[in-house]
Structure formats: structure tokens, C-alpha cells
Design a protein around this motif. Structure first.
Motif, PDB file in Angstrom:
ATOM      1  N   ASP A  46      -9.581   3.262  -2.600  1.00  0.00           N
ATOM      2  CA  ASP A  46      -9.772   2.074  -2.728  1.00  0.00           C
ATOM      3  C   ASP A  46     -11.207   1.389  -2.653  1.00  0.00           C
ATOM      4  N   GLU A  77      -2.180  -3.762   0.330  1.00  0.00           N
ATOM      5  CA  GLU A  77      -0.761  -3.443   0.028  1.00  0.00           C
ATOM      6  C   GLU A  77      -0.547  -4.232  -1.202  1.00  0.00           C
ATOM      7  N   LYS A  80      -0.313  -2.419  -4.562  1.00  0.00           N
ATOM      8  CA  LYS A  80       0.404  -1.107  -4.568  1.00  0.00           C
ATOM      9  C   LYS A  80       1.512  -1.443  -5.673  1.00  0.00           C
ATOM     10  N   GLY A 109      -2.611   4.944   3.427  1.00  0.00           N
ATOM     11  CA  GLY A 109      -1.212   5.142   2.716  1.00  0.00           C
ATOM     12  C   GLY A 109      -1.094   4.538   1.532  1.00  0.00           C
ATOM     13  N   THR A 133      -7.785   8.767   5.449  1.00  0.00           N
ATOM     14  CA  THR A 133      -8.583   8.328   6.062  1.00  0.00           C
ATOM     15  C   THR A 133      -8.162   7.126   7.053  1.00  0.00           C
ATOM     16  N   THR A 134      -6.901   7.016   7.013  1.00  0.00           N
ATOM     17  CA  THR A 134      -6.577   6.051   8.012  1.00  0.00           C
ATOM     18  C   THR A 134      -5.666   6.845   8.993  1.00  0.00           C
ATOM     19  N   LYS A 146       6.351  11.659   0.069  1.00  0.00           N
ATOM     20  CA  LYS A 146       6.780  10.388  -0.582  1.00  0.00           C
ATOM     21  C   LYS A 146       5.673   9.630  -1.127  1.00  0.00           C
ATOM     22  N   LYS A 155       9.735  -3.066  -0.819  1.00  0.00           N
ATOM     23  CA  LYS A 155       8.861  -1.883  -0.361  1.00  0.00           C
ATOM     24  C   LYS A 155       9.304  -0.611  -1.032  1.00  0.00           C
ATOM     25  N   SER A 173     -13.427  10.820   9.729  1.00  0.00           N
ATOM     26  CA  SER A 173     -13.540   9.322   9.063  1.00  0.00           C
ATOM     27  C   SER A 173     -12.718   8.144   9.527  1.00  0.00           C
ATOM     28  N   THR A 176     -15.120   4.873  10.982  1.00  0.00           N
ATOM     29  CA  THR A 176     -15.211   3.588  10.125  1.00  0.00           C
ATOM     30  C   THR A 176     -13.978   2.661   9.887  1.00  0.00           C
TER      31      THR A 176
HETATM   32  P1  NAD Z   1      -4.176   0.862   3.576  1.00  0.00           P
HETATM   33  O1  NAD Z   1      -3.937   2.284   2.679  1.00  0.00           O
HETATM   34  O2  NAD Z   1      -3.953  -0.437   2.729  1.00  0.00           O
HETATM   35  O3  NAD Z   1      -5.384   1.191   4.492  1.00  0.00           O
HETATM   36  C1  NAD Z   1      -5.821   0.166   5.345  1.00  0.00           C
HETATM   37  C2  NAD Z   1      -7.198  -0.514   5.181  1.00  0.00           C
HETATM   38  O4  NAD Z   1      -7.951   0.358   5.586  1.00  0.00           O
HETATM   39  C3  NAD Z   1      -7.597  -0.737   3.645  1.00  0.00           C
HETATM   40  O5  NAD Z   1      -8.383  -1.884   3.741  1.00  0.00           O
HETATM   41  C4  NAD Z   1      -8.698   0.272   3.409  1.00  0.00           C
HETATM   42  O6  NAD Z   1      -9.490   0.039   2.452  1.00  0.00           O
HETATM   43  C5  NAD Z   1      -9.173   0.564   4.714  1.00  0.00           C
HETATM   44  N1  NAD Z   1      -9.373   2.052   5.088  1.00  0.00           N
HETATM   45  C6  NAD Z   1      -8.785   3.165   5.076  1.00  0.00           C
HETATM   46  N2  NAD Z   1      -9.468   4.040   5.609  1.00  0.00           N
HETATM   47  C7  NAD Z   1     -10.733   3.750   6.038  1.00  0.00           C
HETATM   48  C8  NAD Z   1     -11.800   4.225   6.555  1.00  0.00           C
HETATM   49  N3  NAD Z   1     -11.712   5.499   7.121  1.00  0.00           N
HETATM   50  N4  NAD Z   1     -12.841   3.375   6.970  1.00  0.00           N
HETATM   51  C9  NAD Z   1     -12.845   1.848   6.558  1.00  0.00           C
HETATM   52  N5  NAD Z   1     -11.785   1.600   6.293  1.00  0.00           N
HETATM   53  C10 NAD Z   1     -10.962   1.997   5.757  1.00  0.00           C
HETATM   54  O7  NAD Z   1      -2.997   0.945   4.491  1.00  0.00           O
HETATM   55  P2  NAD Z   1      -2.331   2.243   5.539  1.00  0.00           P
HETATM   56  O8  NAD Z   1      -1.657   1.660   6.905  1.00  0.00           O
HETATM   57  O9  NAD Z   1      -3.242   3.445   5.712  1.00  0.00           O
HETATM   58  O10 NAD Z   1      -1.007   2.513   4.610  1.00  0.00           O
HETATM   59  C11 NAD Z   1       0.065   1.708   4.629  1.00  0.00           C
HETATM   60  C12 NAD Z   1       0.885   2.059   3.376  1.00  0.00           C
HETATM   61  O11 NAD Z   1       1.421   3.547   3.549  1.00  0.00           O
HETATM   62  C13 NAD Z   1       2.026   1.582   2.967  1.00  0.00           C
HETATM   63  O12 NAD Z   1       1.991   0.973   1.861  1.00  0.00           O
HETATM   64  C14 NAD Z   1       3.233   2.208   3.516  1.00  0.00           C
HETATM   65  O13 NAD Z   1       4.492   1.807   2.733  1.00  0.00           O
HETATM   66  C15 NAD Z   1       2.772   3.580   3.117  1.00  0.00           C
HETATM   67  N6  NAD Z   1       3.558   4.566   3.994  1.00  0.00           N
HETATM   68  C16 NAD Z   1       3.916   5.724   3.402  1.00  0.00           C
HETATM   69  C17 NAD Z   1       4.539   6.613   4.149  1.00  0.00           C
HETATM   70  C18 NAD Z   1       5.012   7.960   3.074  1.00  0.00           C
HETATM   71  O14 NAD Z   1       5.549   8.834   3.864  1.00  0.00           O
HETATM   72  N7  NAD Z   1       4.502   7.969   1.832  1.00  0.00           N
HETATM   73  C19 NAD Z   1       4.438   6.821   5.463  1.00  0.00           C
HETATM   74  C20 NAD Z   1       4.163   5.548   6.186  1.00  0.00           C
HETATM   75  C21 NAD Z   1       3.607   4.493   5.383  1.00  0.00           C
END
Ligand code: NAD
Ligand code: GLY
Length: 364
Positions: A46, A77, A80, A109, A133-134, A146, A155, A173, A176
Motif C-alpha cells: 500500500d 480496508e 480490499k 493484512g 509489517t503490522t 487465507k 468480510k 519494521s 514505524t
Molecule cells: P492494514 O493492512 O490495513 O494495515 C494497517 C495500516 O498500517 C495501513 O494503513 C498500513 O498502510 C499501515 N502500515 C502497515 N505496516 C506499517 C508499518 N510498518 N509502518 C507504518 N505503517 C504501516 O491492516 P492490518 O490490521 O494489518 O490487517 C487487517 C486485515 O487483515 C483485515 O482485512 C483482516 O480481514 C485481515 N486478516 C486476515 C487474516 C488471515 O488469516 N488472512 C487474519 C487476520 C486478519
């Protein structure tokens, strides 16, 4: 790779490593081990994460791949969707990616789930790498295969099971990552304690100050522990036909809240609300005491997570539950804690119980 630690996720049909590192310096080596020398790589990320990390990773990956392109989407989100996936396909075609090409999901995610879905479907499937990176992605979404997208307010209803060739977790990572996003990840971390390990739950409570202050030693420990717990579950039930459902603790109600709130709340925040709600069922059934629910809510609040939601009608939340993927023959399925660290999976939950659980988290 000798210099960094790893664990292996072995589903029976495939096995892949999760690497734990403190920088991106071993990424090329990990890719080389997969035989990617001379192939093309598309990094899907992103605009936030891309701006911080894409160049570093591109440079590192160019040591192995013949060409590395970065494909960026708008963070959040709301991106997505199938429309974003279509943009990815067009990018891949315009840049002449083929069946031998590799896709990496770099980010949270959202990036990982979408990059994985694009990888699962482009040219009927190309290799896929996860670079989460989250905190949420490092403890949960990058592991287990998944992948998919949302459809309107529903969802993850379009997707696939598609395992990565490796997961590369660089704890640094997270430096930040915005605080609110870190908190959202803590909801999934706390979830592992409730569903799988009372000891881990106690560890979080005992070390909550260290974790919140982002002490690396504690952060590394929780990430690795969560990955180990998830690896065990996924290896026993890759396709979510039984045991893996426990990983959705709090998610059924959480997903409903997330969709009905128009994705204004973060996924992890909705999971926190969902866990508070579903734990109400355990209390009412006498499986766990009121004090345990209070303790859970305090822990969630300590990590700045919500345990209630405003602006929703309980009946609408209940209706939304029937669009969850866990619904089978129009029956809701729930994961309920029968003690801290242990759960039961059941469809035998009366509407009254569910409504009481939903009402317990709805603010007037
Ligand atoms: P996300 O991917 O939207 O990231 C959150 C925010 O943090 C975004 O704005 C992103 O740009 C920012 N960001 C990410 N890493 C960063 C970093 N290191 N430094 C600065 N900014 C950063 O949200 P999320 O919480 O990571 O993921 C949520 C998603 O994951 C949902 O869509 C959920 O359905 C999905 N999910 C999937 C599974 C699976 O098993 N596949 C499990 C749990 C959640
Ligand atoms: N996050 C739920 C699962 O991977 O099954």
C-alpha cells in the motif's frame, strides 16, 4: 539460512518457513533458497508501507530476481476489493509477468490478503511470499494461507487457501507502525491466549507494560509464540473445516461490526469488541467467572482497544452474522471459551444468548 531463526508451517500438502529477523538483509537469501534466481518479482504494497520500505526491499530482491516491480494501492480496508485485484492483474499483464513470476505481499493484512489472492488466481497461480509489517499481520494474517477480499460490507467472502512459499518477519519494521495499528494487532495476540494458552495469556498480563512500551525482547517473544501456536493449528486443519475455527474467536460478531460500521473501525478493534461479546456467552453459561470477563476487558482497554460500540442496532448485527463464512445450513457457528486457554466449537447457541452477547457490547 543460519543467521536467522525460523519455524516451519507443515500442512501436509506443503511446508514453508517463517523467518524471524531484525532487518530485511536476509530476504534475498530466503528468495534464492526457493530457486527464484533470474525470475521476476512483483511487490504488492500500500502507499504507506511502499513509501517506507519498498525501495529497500526492491534493492535487496534485485540481488536474486532479474526484475522487481512495485505495484501500489491506496492503504486501508476500503481498498480490499475485487476492483483493486483487477488493477493488480492489469499491472501484472502490462509488465509481462508470467507463470514463473513471483508476487510478494508487503504490508499489513490488507496487502497480504490481496497479494495472496492475486497470486492464487493470476495465470491460475504463481508463487507468493509474505512480508508482513503490522503486528496483526506478523502474528496472524501472513501465516496460514487465507487470502481474499471483501464484497461490500461482507468480510473476506471471496478468497482462497493459498500458502506462501515463505513468510519473512522483520520485527524492526514495527518501529514505524502507528500506535493504533499496534493496538489492533494486540487484539489478535490476546486472542491466542484465550483460545490456546492460559500461560501465554498470563504472560501478556504480567508483561503488559513492557509490551506496550514496545520492548523488543517481549515483542519478539509474543510474535514467535503466536506464529508457533498458529502453525500448530494450521498444520492440523489447513482448510478450516474444524480446529482452525478457534482462530476466529470473537471474529463472527467482530466481522459483523466491522462491515456495519463501514470499515471505520480497524479489524483488530472489531475483534476486541467481538471477543468481549462472545466471552459474555461463556460467563452466562457459567464456563468462566465474571471476573475473567472483567480481566479480559481491562486488558483490551489497557492496549487502547474498544470493548463496546455505538451507533449499531443489535438486531442488525444479528442479521449480519448470517453472512459470515462460518454459517452452515443457515446455522451460526460459535467458538466459545470454556476456560481461559481452551474453547469449544458449537452451533448450539440460542438466539437469546447471541442477542444478549451483542447487547452486552452495544452502547446506547
Ligand atoms: P492494514 O493492512 O490495513 O494495515 C494497517 C495500516 O498500517 C495501513 O494503513 C498500513 O498502510 C499501515 N502500515 C502497515 N505496516 C506499517 C508499518 N510498518 N509502518 C507504518 N505503517 C504501516 O491492516 P492490518 O490490521 O494489518 O490487517 C487487517 C486485515 O487483515 C483485515 O482485512 C483482516 O480481514 C485481515 N486478516 C486476515 C487474516 C488471515 O488469516 N488472512 C487474519 C487476520 C486478519
Ligand atoms: N485468522 C484466522 C485464520 O487464519 O484462520
Amino acid at each position: 539460512m543460519n543467521n536467522i531463526e525460523n519455524i516451519v508451517v507443515d500442512t501436509g500438502t506443503t511446508a514453508y518457513p517463517i523467518y524471524f529477523a531484525d532487518d530485511f538483509g536476509s530476504l534475498a537469501e530466503a528468495a534464492e533458497k526457493c530457486g527464484y534466481k533470474g525470475r521476476k518479482l512483483c511487490i504488492i504494497t500500500d502507499n504507506n508501507v511502499g513509501g517506507i520500505y519498498a525501495e529497500t526491499i526492491k534493492r535487496e530482491m534485485e540481488k536474486v530476481f532479474s526484475e522487481v516491480k512495485v505495484c501500489t494501492f491506496k492503504a486501508g480496508e476500503k481498498s480490499k476489493t475485487l476492483d483493486t485485484i483487477r488493477d493488480f492483474y492489469e499491472f501484472l499483464l502490462e509488465n509481462k509477468f508470467d507463470r514463473k513470476s513471483v508476487i510478494a505481499g508487503l504490508g499489513g493484512g490488507v496487502a497480504g490478503d490481496m497479494a495472496g489472492f492475486a497470486a492464487a488466481s493470476f495465470m491460475r497461480g504463481v508463487d507468493f511470499i509474505q512480508i508482513p509489517t503490522t503486528l496483526l499481520a506478523q502474528v496472524d494474517s501472513s501465516v496460514g494461507g487465507k487470502v481474499g477480499v471483501d464484497l461490500g460490507s461482507y468480510k473476506n467472502v471471496v478468497g482462497a487457501f493459498y500458502q506462501p512459499k515463505f513468510v519473512y518477519i522483520n520485527t524492526s519494521s514495527l518501529d514505524t507502525l502507528p500506535k493504533r495499528e499496534f493496538s489492533a494487532g494486540m487484539a489478535e495476540v490476546i486472542k491466542y491466549g484465550i483460545i490456546q494458552s492460559e500461560d501465554f495469556y498470563k504472560y501478556i498480563i504480567e508483561n503488559k507494560e513492557k509490551i506496550k512500551s514496545f520492548d523488543k525482547e517481549y515483542i519478539r517473544h509474543i510474535i514467535r509464540s503466536c506464529c508457533e501456536m498458529k502453525a500448530v493449528v494450521v498444520s492440523k486443519d489447513e482448510h478450516d473445516t474444524g480446529l482452525r475455527e478457534i482462530l476466529n474467536y470473537g471474529h463472527t460478531i467482530g466481522h459483523a461490526v466491522e462491515g456495519l460500521k463501514g470499515f471505520e473501525l480497524l479489524h483488530g478493534e472489531c475483534v476486541a469488541i467481538g471477543m468481549a461479546a462472545v466471552t459474555d456467552i461463556s460467563v452466562k453459561r457459567g464456563y468462566i467467572g465474571e471476573d475473567k470477563l472483567a480481566e479480559l476487558k481491562e486488558l483490551l482497554k489497557f492496549f487502547d482497544l474498544p470493548v463496546s460500540v455505538s451507533g449499531l442496532k443489535a438486531e442488525n448485527v444479528y442479521e449480519q452474522l448470517f453472512h459470515d463464512k462460518k454459517v452452515s445450513s443457515n446455522k451460526l457457528k460459535f467458538v466459545i471459551a470454556d476456560s481461559v486457554g481452551s474453547t469449544i466449537r458449537t452451533s448450539d447457541v440460542a438466539k437469546d444468548e447471541v442477542m444478549a452477547a451483542i447487547n452486552s457490547v452495544i452502547e446506547d
